[in-house]
Structure formats: structure tokens, C-alpha cells
Design a protein around this motif. Structure first.
Motif, PDB file in Angstrom:
ATOM      1  N   THR A 119      -6.347  -4.875  -2.268  1.00  0.00           N
ATOM      2  CA  THR A 119      -7.150  -3.875  -2.981  1.00  0.00           C
ATOM      3  C   THR A 119      -6.091  -3.021  -3.724  1.00  0.00           C
ATOM      4  OG1 THR A 119      -8.827  -3.403  -0.973  1.00  0.00           O
ATOM      5  CG2 THR A 119      -8.733  -1.650  -2.458  1.00  0.00           C
ATOM      6  N   VAL A 120      -6.530  -2.682  -5.130  1.00  0.00           N
ATOM      7  CA  VAL A 120      -5.838  -1.951  -5.759  1.00  0.00           C
ATOM      8  C   VAL A 120      -6.707  -0.805  -6.167  1.00  0.00           C
ATOM      9  CG1 VAL A 120      -4.326  -3.783  -6.547  1.00  0.00           C
ATOM     10  CG2 VAL A 120      -6.473  -3.322  -7.749  1.00  0.00           C
ATOM     11  N   ILE A 121      -6.006   0.292  -6.922  1.00  0.00           N
ATOM     12  CA  ILE A 121      -6.703   1.301  -7.533  1.00  0.00           C
ATOM     13  C   ILE A 121      -6.388   1.473  -8.923  1.00  0.00           C
ATOM     14  CG2 ILE A 121      -6.743   3.912  -7.572  1.00  0.00           C
ATOM     15  CD1 ILE A 121      -5.844   3.961  -4.561  1.00  0.00           C
ATOM     16  N   TYR A 122      -7.374   1.645  -9.869  1.00  0.00           N
ATOM     17  CA  TYR A 122      -7.336   2.094 -11.130  1.00  0.00           C
ATOM     18  C   TYR A 122      -7.639   3.025 -11.500  1.00  0.00           C
ATOM     19  CZ  TYR A 122      -7.864   0.968 -16.149  1.00  0.00           C
ATOM     20  OH  TYR A 122      -7.764   0.992 -17.652  1.00  0.00           O
ATOM     21  N   PRO A 123      -6.811   4.073 -11.790  1.00  0.00           N
ATOM     22  CA  PRO A 123      -7.011   5.689 -11.909  1.00  0.00           C
ATOM     23  C   PRO A 123      -7.392   5.889 -13.407  1.00  0.00           C
ATOM     24  CG  PRO A 123      -4.774   5.428 -11.754  1.00  0.00           C
ATOM     25  CD  PRO A 123      -5.158   3.982 -11.366  1.00  0.00           C
ATOM     26  N   ILE A 146     -10.045  -3.817 -16.315  1.00  0.00           N
ATOM     27  CA  ILE A 146     -11.053  -3.683 -14.878  1.00  0.00           C
ATOM     28  C   ILE A 146     -11.515  -5.073 -14.605  1.00  0.00           C
ATOM     29  CG2 ILE A 146     -13.287  -3.093 -13.946  1.00  0.00           C
ATOM     30  CD1 ILE A 146     -12.909  -0.473 -15.412  1.00  0.00           C
ATOM     31  N   GLU A 147     -11.836  -5.733 -15.622  1.00  0.00           N
ATOM     32  CA  GLU A 147     -12.265  -7.229 -15.504  1.00  0.00           C
ATOM     33  C   GLU A 147     -11.108  -8.088 -15.035  1.00  0.00           C
ATOM     34  OE1 GLU A 147     -14.140 -10.884 -18.113  1.00  0.00           O
ATOM     35  OE2 GLU A 147     -13.630  -9.156 -19.085  1.00  0.00           O
ATOM     36  N   ARG A 148      -9.840  -8.077 -15.694  1.00  0.00           N
ATOM     37  CA  ARG A 148      -8.715  -8.908 -15.227  1.00  0.00           C
ATOM     38  C   ARG A 148      -8.412  -8.481 -13.741  1.00  0.00           C
ATOM     39  NH1 ARG A 148      -5.340  -7.513 -20.033  1.00  0.00           N
ATOM     40  NH2 ARG A 148      -3.411  -8.621 -18.878  1.00  0.00           N
ATOM     41  N   CYS A 149      -8.295  -7.119 -13.313  1.00  0.00           N
ATOM     42  CA  CYS A 149      -7.992  -6.929 -12.269  1.00  0.00           C
ATOM     43  C   CYS A 149      -8.893  -7.542 -11.212  1.00  0.00           C
ATOM     44  CB  CYS A 149      -7.964  -5.384 -11.882  1.00  0.00           C
ATOM     45  SG  CYS A 149      -6.554  -4.669 -12.493  1.00  0.00           S
ATOM     46  N   SER A 150     -10.301  -7.576 -11.460  1.00  0.00           N
ATOM     47  CA  SER A 150     -11.234  -8.118 -10.406  1.00  0.00           C
ATOM     48  C   SER A 150     -11.244  -9.411 -10.143  1.00  0.00           C
ATOM     49  CB  SER A 150     -12.786  -7.664 -11.120  1.00  0.00           C
ATOM     50  OG  SER A 150     -12.977  -8.444 -11.938  1.00  0.00           O
ATOM     51  N   GLN A 151     -10.546  -9.966 -11.366  1.00  0.00           N
ATOM     52  CA  GLN A 151     -10.323 -11.630 -11.215  1.00  0.00           C
ATOM     53  C   GLN A 151      -8.909 -11.895 -10.280  1.00  0.00           C
ATOM     54  OE1 GLN A 151      -9.973 -12.855 -15.081  1.00  0.00           O
ATOM     55  NE2 GLN A 151     -12.050 -12.620 -15.622  1.00  0.00           N
ATOM     56  N   LYS A 152      -8.235 -10.773 -10.178  1.00  0.00           N
ATOM     57  CA  LYS A 152      -6.720 -11.252  -9.529  1.00  0.00           C
ATOM     58  C   LYS A 152      -6.623 -10.383  -8.381  1.00  0.00           C
ATOM     59  CE  LYS A 152      -5.150 -13.227 -13.150  1.00  0.00           C
ATOM     60  NZ  LYS A 152      -5.011 -14.573 -13.116  1.00  0.00           N
ATOM     61  N   PHE A 153      -7.452  -9.245  -7.994  1.00  0.00           N
ATOM     62  CA  PHE A 153      -7.308  -8.606  -6.469  1.00  0.00           C
ATOM     63  C   PHE A 153      -8.783  -8.710  -5.774  1.00  0.00           C
ATOM     64  CE2 PHE A 153      -4.515  -6.741  -9.539  1.00  0.00           C
ATOM     65  CZ  PHE A 153      -3.255  -6.820  -8.748  1.00  0.00           C
ATOM     66  N   ASP A 154      -8.753  -8.637  -4.595  1.00  0.00           N
ATOM     67  CA  ASP A 154      -9.778  -8.876  -3.623  1.00  0.00           C
ATOM     68  C   ASP A 154     -10.774  -7.464  -3.997  1.00  0.00           C
ATOM     69  OD1 ASP A 154      -8.867 -11.015  -2.385  1.00  0.00           O
ATOM     70  OD2 ASP A 154      -7.590  -9.660  -1.148  1.00  0.00           O
ATOM     71  N   LYS A 155     -10.029  -6.478  -4.029  1.00  0.00           N
ATOM     72  CA  LYS A 155     -10.966  -5.369  -4.583  1.00  0.00           C
ATOM     73  C   LYS A 155     -10.436  -4.127  -5.375  1.00  0.00           C
ATOM     74  CE  LYS A 155     -13.500  -1.388  -2.037  1.00  0.00           C
ATOM     75  NZ  LYS A 155     -13.828  -0.891  -0.797  1.00  0.00           N
ATOM     76  N   VAL A 156     -10.902  -3.601  -6.569  1.00  0.00           N
ATOM     77  CA  VAL A 156     -10.547  -2.630  -7.483  1.00  0.00           C
ATOM     78  C   VAL A 156     -11.390  -1.203  -7.174  1.00  0.00           C
ATOM     79  CG1 VAL A 156     -10.204  -2.274  -9.870  1.00  0.00           C
ATOM     80  CG2 VAL A 156     -10.037  -4.698  -8.872  1.00  0.00           C
ATOM     81  N   ILE A 157     -10.770  -0.203  -6.846  1.00  0.00           N
ATOM     82  CA  ILE A 157     -11.048   0.974  -6.890  1.00  0.00           C
ATOM     83  C   ILE A 157     -10.819   1.637  -8.087  1.00  0.00           C
ATOM     84  CG2 ILE A 157     -11.425   3.233  -5.655  1.00  0.00           C
ATOM     85  CD1 ILE A 157     -10.234   1.721  -3.060  1.00  0.00           C
ATOM     86  N   VAL A 158     -11.896   1.905  -8.915  1.00  0.00           N
ATOM     87  CA  VAL A 158     -11.775   2.569 -10.116  1.00  0.00           C
ATOM     88  C   VAL A 158     -11.964   4.196  -9.743  1.00  0.00           C
ATOM     89  CG1 VAL A 158     -12.438   2.936 -12.410  1.00  0.00           C
ATOM     90  CG2 VAL A 158     -12.441   0.712 -11.646  1.00  0.00           C
ATOM     91  N   GLY A 205      -7.150  15.880  -7.089  1.00  0.00           N
ATOM     92  CA  GLY A 205      -5.754  16.136  -6.292  1.00  0.00           C
ATOM     93  C   GLY A 205      -5.055  15.007  -6.678  1.00  0.00           C
ATOM     94  N   LEU A 206      -3.911  14.855  -5.784  1.00  0.00           N
ATOM     95  CA  LEU A 206      -2.879  13.711  -6.077  1.00  0.00           C
ATOM     96  C   LEU A 206      -3.344  12.507  -5.982  1.00  0.00           C
ATOM     97  CD1 LEU A 206       0.101  15.674  -4.731  1.00  0.00           C
ATOM     98  CD2 LEU A 206      -0.222  15.180  -7.018  1.00  0.00           C
ATOM     99  N   LEU A 207      -3.073  11.580  -6.720  1.00  0.00           N
ATOM    100  CA  LEU A 207      -3.496  10.094  -6.487  1.00  0.00           C
ATOM    101  C   LEU A 207      -2.594   9.368  -5.397  1.00  0.00           C
ATOM    102  CD1 LEU A 207      -4.658   7.309  -7.737  1.00  0.00           C
ATOM    103  CD2 LEU A 207      -2.555   7.317  -9.065  1.00  0.00           C
ATOM    104  N   VAL A 208      -1.491   9.916  -5.038  1.00  0.00           N
ATOM    105  CA  VAL A 208      -0.669   9.431  -3.622  1.00  0.00           C
ATOM    106  C   VAL A 208      -1.648   9.809  -2.619  1.00  0.00           C
ATOM    107  CG1 VAL A 208       1.396   9.347  -4.692  1.00  0.00           C
ATOM    108  CG2 VAL A 208       0.595  11.396  -3.425  1.00  0.00           C
ATOM    109  N   ASP A 209      -2.132  10.977  -2.514  1.00  0.00           N
ATOM    110  CA  ASP A 209      -2.935  11.232  -1.463  1.00  0.00           C
ATOM    111  C   ASP A 209      -4.509  10.503  -1.326  1.00  0.00           C
ATOM    112  OD1 ASP A 209      -1.186  13.265  -0.677  1.00  0.00           O
ATOM    113  OD2 ASP A 209      -2.230  14.926  -1.814  1.00  0.00           O
ATOM    114  N   TYR A 210      -4.994  10.379  -2.610  1.00  0.00           N
ATOM    115  CA  TYR A 210      -6.099   9.301  -2.568  1.00  0.00           C
ATOM    116  C   TYR A 210      -5.836   8.088  -1.977  1.00  0.00           C
ATOM    117  CZ  TYR A 210     -10.271   6.765  -4.330  1.00  0.00           C
ATOM    118  OH  TYR A 210     -11.297   5.976  -4.265  1.00  0.00           O
ATOM    119  N   ALA A 211      -4.830   7.479  -2.561  1.00  0.00           N
ATOM    120  CA  ALA A 211      -4.277   6.075  -1.944  1.00  0.00           C
ATOM    121  C   ALA A 211      -4.048   5.966  -0.396  1.00  0.00           C
ATOM    122  CB  ALA A 211      -3.086   5.595  -2.799  1.00  0.00           C
TER     123      ALA A 211
END
Length: 159
Positions: free
Chosen positions: A2-6, A20-32, A70-76
Motif C-alpha cells: 500500500t502506498v500513499i499519494y498525498p 494515480i492510474e500508474r500507481c494503481s497498476q503497480k501497487f496493491d492499494k493507493v491511498i490518495v 496534520g503531518l503526513l508521517v503521522d498519517y502514514a
């Protein structure tokens, strides 16, 4: 994985969708994740941006849309994700994004940032530029999805 695209996604552009499309093809899950940036004056509320993103990504089963302040690191950490994907348009984006990646890594040693170049045909494109062109009546139909163009035009009617 799973990856995060912020981002702020104000508004979402075809360049964002390319990533987003390219990430969806390469990773199991994309959290935008729509991050609220107090330094920016958004055209759309976070909820409006979320609805637009949900609409334009509805065909991607492995893409989730979320909002965070908030901070992206906290979200991750909350999501248990250790990879951030950042889209780059040009070399000029790299310096800023590298600083952010280094700070995020400083704050959370386990957090990696993957940089992904957008398709060359979108390398000039930014949300700010789209809004500026739209405000002056320019044609944005080839740089944003139809639903986003309609939403921008609707917003501008009220201005």
C-alpha cells in the motif's frame, strides 16, 4: 504493498490522474490523501475535493480517497504505510519534494518516498495554473476531467 499519494488536489488534474492510474497498476492499494495546507487558499473544500477524486477514480478498485490535517508521517503511521509516492512534473519540483522527503525521513526513519514523473504531456500542468486559466475563461477541457471542469465553472459562477 500500500502506498500513499498525498496532495492538495485543488483541483485534481489529468496529471494527478496519470500518477494515480500508474500507481494503481503497480501497487496493491493507493491511498490518495487530501492534505489541508493552511498556506493555500483552496477553491474547493476538502469534502468537495474528496467527492471529485472519488468520482474520477471510481473505476480503480484499489484506490481509496481520504482527508487529513496534520503531518503526513503521522498519517502514514496511522495507516501502517511506509511508502509515499510523489508526482514530479519537472526538475523544479524535485528540490522542494526532496526537502519534504528528507524531513519526512528525519521524522520517521521507516518512511520511503518514491518519485514518479508524470506523463510528459502534463509536465506543465498545475492546479494553480488550471484555476488561473479557468478564471480568465480559458479552455481547461483537455487538462482536467469533465466533472472537474464542470465543478470549476460552477464555482466561478458564484465569484
Amino acid at each position: 504493498m500500500t502506498v500513499i499519494y498525498p496532495g492538495s488536489f485543488d483541483p485534481v488534474t489529468n496529471g494527478h490522474l496519470n500518477i494515480i492510474e500508474r500507481c494503481s497498476q503497480k501497487f496493491d492499494k493507493v491511498i490518495v490523501v487530501i492534505l489541508n495546507n493552511p498556506a493555500k487558499n483552496p477553491m474547493f473544500t476538502s469534502e468537495e475535493r474528496k467527492k471529485l477524486l472519488q468520482e474520477v477514480t471510481k473505476d480503480y478498485d484499489n484506490v481509496e480517497i481520504d482527508i487529513y490535517s496534520g503531518l503526513l508521517v503521522d498519517y502514514a503511521k496511522q495507516k501502517g504505510v511506509s511508502v509515499i509516492v510523489k508526482g514530479l512534473r519537472a526538475v523544479s519540483d524535485f528540490e522542494y519534494e526532496m526537502q519534504m522527503a528528507c524531513m519526512n525521513r528525519h521524522l520517521e526513519n521507516n518512511l520511503e518516498t518514491f518519485f514518479l514523473m508524470t506523463n510528459n504531456k502534463y509536465s506543465f500542468l498545475s492546479s494553480s495554473l488550471v484555476k488561473e486559466v479557468a478564471k480568465f475563461g480559458g479552455d481547461i477541457s483537455r487538462v482536467v476531467p469533465n466533472v472537474v471542469e464542470d465543478a470549476i465553472n460552477e464555482k466561478l459562477k458564484g465569484v
